[in-house]
Write an enzyme that holds these catalytic residues in place. Structure first.
Site, PDB file in Angstrom:
ATOM      1  N   ARG A 105      -8.391  41.188  -8.976  1.00 31.67           N
ATOM      2  CA  ARG A 105      -7.413  40.715  -9.970  1.00 31.67           C
ATOM      3  C   ARG A 105      -8.152  39.705 -10.838  1.00 31.67           C
ATOM      4  NH1 ARG A 105      -1.055  39.607  -9.646  1.00 31.67           N
ATOM      5  NH2 ARG A 105      -1.133  41.857  -9.738  1.00 31.67           N
ATOM      6  N   HIS A 118      -2.683  47.588 -15.598  1.00 26.82           N
ATOM      7  CA  HIS A 118      -2.232  47.316 -14.223  1.00 26.82           C
ATOM      8  C   HIS A 118      -1.947  48.682 -13.567  1.00 26.82           C
ATOM      9  CE1 HIS A 118      -0.745  45.346 -10.808  1.00 26.82           C
ATOM     10  NE2 HIS A 118       0.306  44.724 -11.273  1.00 26.82           N
ATOM     11  N   GLN A 150       0.226  49.202 -10.235  1.00 28.77           N
ATOM     12  CA  GLN A 150       1.655  48.994 -10.466  1.00 28.77           C
ATOM     13  C   GLN A 150       2.305  50.277 -10.988  1.00 28.77           C
ATOM     14  OE1 GLN A 150       3.723  46.071 -10.174  1.00 28.77           O
ATOM     15  NE2 GLN A 150       5.283  47.616 -10.515  1.00 28.77           N
ATOM     16  N   ASP A 198       8.957  43.526 -18.624  1.00 29.73           N
ATOM     17  CA  ASP A 198       7.973  42.726 -17.886  1.00 29.73           C
ATOM     18  C   ASP A 198       8.156  41.264 -18.321  1.00 29.73           C
ATOM     19  OD1 ASP A 198       5.772  41.798 -16.478  1.00 29.73           O
ATOM     20  OD2 ASP A 198       4.276  42.721 -17.790  1.00 29.73           O
ATOM     21  N   CYS A 227       8.290  45.117 -12.995  1.00 27.29           N
ATOM     22  CA  CYS A 227       7.182  45.047 -12.030  1.00 27.29           C
ATOM     23  C   CYS A 227       7.274  43.803 -11.151  1.00 27.29           C
ATOM     24  CB  CYS A 227       5.862  45.089 -12.770  1.00 27.29           C
ATOM     25  SG  CYS A 227       5.701  43.791 -14.011  1.00 27.29           S
ATOM     26  N   ARG A 256       4.815  49.576  -3.859  1.00 32.94           N
ATOM     27  CA  ARG A 256       3.461  49.083  -4.072  1.00 32.94           C
ATOM     28  C   ARG A 256       2.630  49.304  -2.804  1.00 32.94           C
ATOM     29  NH1 ARG A 256       2.245  45.318  -7.781  1.00 32.94           N
ATOM     30  NH2 ARG A 256       0.151  46.095  -7.337  1.00 32.94           N
TER      31      ARG A 256
HETATM   32  N1   CP Z   1       3.824  43.226  -9.848  1.00 27.76           N
HETATM   33  C1   CP Z   1       2.778  42.537  -9.367  1.00 27.76           C
HETATM   34  O1   CP Z   1       1.617  42.912  -9.525  1.00 27.76           O
HETATM   35  O2   CP Z   1       3.120  41.424  -8.679  1.00 27.76           O
HETATM   36  P1   CP Z   1       2.125  40.276  -8.213  1.00 27.76           P
HETATM   37  O3   CP Z   1       1.614  39.605  -9.436  1.00 27.76           O
HETATM   38  O4   CP Z   1       2.958  39.384  -7.362  1.00 27.76           O
HETATM   39  O5   CP Z   1       1.000  40.912  -7.432  1.00 27.76           O
HETATM   40  N1  NVA Z   2       2.071  41.360 -17.396  1.00 29.37           N
HETATM   41  C1  NVA Z   2       2.159  40.593 -16.190  1.00 29.37           C
HETATM   42  C2  NVA Z   2       2.221  41.472 -14.981  1.00 29.37           C
HETATM   43  C3  NVA Z   2       2.462  40.744 -13.693  1.00 29.37           C
HETATM   44  C4  NVA Z   2       2.454  41.634 -12.515  1.00 29.37           C
HETATM   45  C5  NVA Z   2       0.975  39.638 -16.099  1.00 29.37           C
HETATM   46  O1  NVA Z   2      -0.122  39.976 -16.546  1.00 29.37           O
HETATM   47  O2  NVA Z   2       1.158  38.547 -15.588  1.00 29.37           O
END
Ligand code: CP
Ligand code: NVA
Length: 300
Positions: free
Chosen positions: A101, A128, A131, A216, A257, A285
């Site tokens: 991440r 992502h 997701q 989102d 999400c 997930r």
């Molecule tokens: N939706 C998602 O990726 O959640 P987190 O940021 O908690 O991993």
């Molecule tokens: N668009 C959001 C997704 C979180 C899962 C972000 O980047 O924070």
């Protein structure tokens, strides 16, 4: 072995293979309890996470393997003392797969180019993919993958939106977006053209007769807190409300999400209402992570 860096790079067949694998594993998860025996997944975090972190670790445990949680702030790379290329070559000697991440997608690409084990993108500024693969599983389970109309509202210059756009285009799903008509919130012209997504200013134009309404956070992890008031004002018109859900199909669903902020991108009555499937999404997930790891390692 295969990397999973973006939906953009996947073929429709890959998407279907991963979803079908997840369905199989979800149905009989005990049958797969040794699949990752003696296998380790390294999870590298630069940004926060609840779902991705816990679903990947649980997925590895339930398949008989092990996950390592690692924060870039503790890494020589994170403090500018080692190249990402060296990180890739070193960790490949220890673990069987890496989930990242990391904000800058280009860094993930560099890591993948220097890794002898699969790299899985668990969210970057670009996409992502994990997701959206999980969300396709949820949509499939709700019996909605055929002739689907999906509406996305809010901040559309966003990793989740881009993955959705590519996924919808590959899966033959009609996707409409409603967002402010400014560079900050619009998806790039290039991706709109490539995915043939419809983009509207008026939220009703995107949501009318939709099967799925998706939104989102207005404050993605990498957006500074000081932007909150200004962005909330700019995006307010694109909040998913009961009125907007009222012009969708009778059996439509609401997706997010997560993490969500109630009364920002979505009202409380919608996210906590009967059309909302957000916790099914969150559960899926974990099932999709099992399939993703297995697919990347070429185990099935
Ligand atoms: N939706 C998602 O990726 O959640 P987190 O940021 O908690 O991993
Ligand atoms: N668009 C959001 C997704 C979180 C899962 C972000 O980047 O924070």
């Amino acid at each position: 072995m295969r990397h999973l860096l973006s939906i953009e790079e996947l073929e429709k067949k890959d998407i279907l293979d991963i979803i079908n694998l997840a369905i199989k594993i979800k149905k009989k998860s005990k049958h797969y309890s040794k699949l990752m025996y003696e296998k380790s997944l390294l999870m590298i975090f630069e940004l926060p996470s609840l779902r991705t972190r816990i679903s990947f670790e649980t997925a590895m445990t339930q398949m008989g393997g092990h996950a390592i949680n690692y924060y870039t702030i503790h890494s020589p790379w994170g403090v500018g003392k080692e190249s990402i290329e060296d990180v890739g070559n070193v960790v490949s000697r220890y673990v069987n797969a890496v989930m990242t991440r990391i904000k800058d997608h280009n860094e993930i690409v560099k890591l993948a180019q220097n890794s002898q084990v699969p790299i899985i993108n668990g969210l970057s500024n670009k996409e992502h993919p994990c997701q959206i693969l999980g969300d396709l599983l949820t949509i499939y389970e709700k019996g909605k993958l055929k002739n689907l109309k999906l509406a996305y509202l809010g901040d559309a210059n966003n990793n989740v939106t881009y993955s959705l756009m590519h996924a919808c285009s590959k899966m033959g799903i009609q996707m409409s977006i409603a967002c402010p008509q400014t560079e900050e919130f619009l998806p790039s012209e290039d991706v709109i053209r490539k995915t043939k997504t419809k983009v509207f200013k008026n939220p009703g134009d995107a949501t009318r007769n939709a099967d799925v309404v998706y939104t989102d956070s207005w404050m993605s992890y990498s957006i500074p807190k000081k932007e909150k008031i200004r962005r909330t004002k700019a995006l307010k018109r694109y909040q998913v409300t009961k009125d907007l859900m009222g012009i969708t199909k009778k059996d439509s669903i609401f997706m997010h999400c997560l993490p969500a902020l109630r009364e920002h991108e979505v009202t409380k009555d919608v996210i906590d209402g009967s059309k909302s499937v957000v916790f099914d999404q969150a559960e899926n997930r974990m099932h999709i992570q099992k399939a993703i790891i297995t697919w990347c390692l070429g185990k099935l």
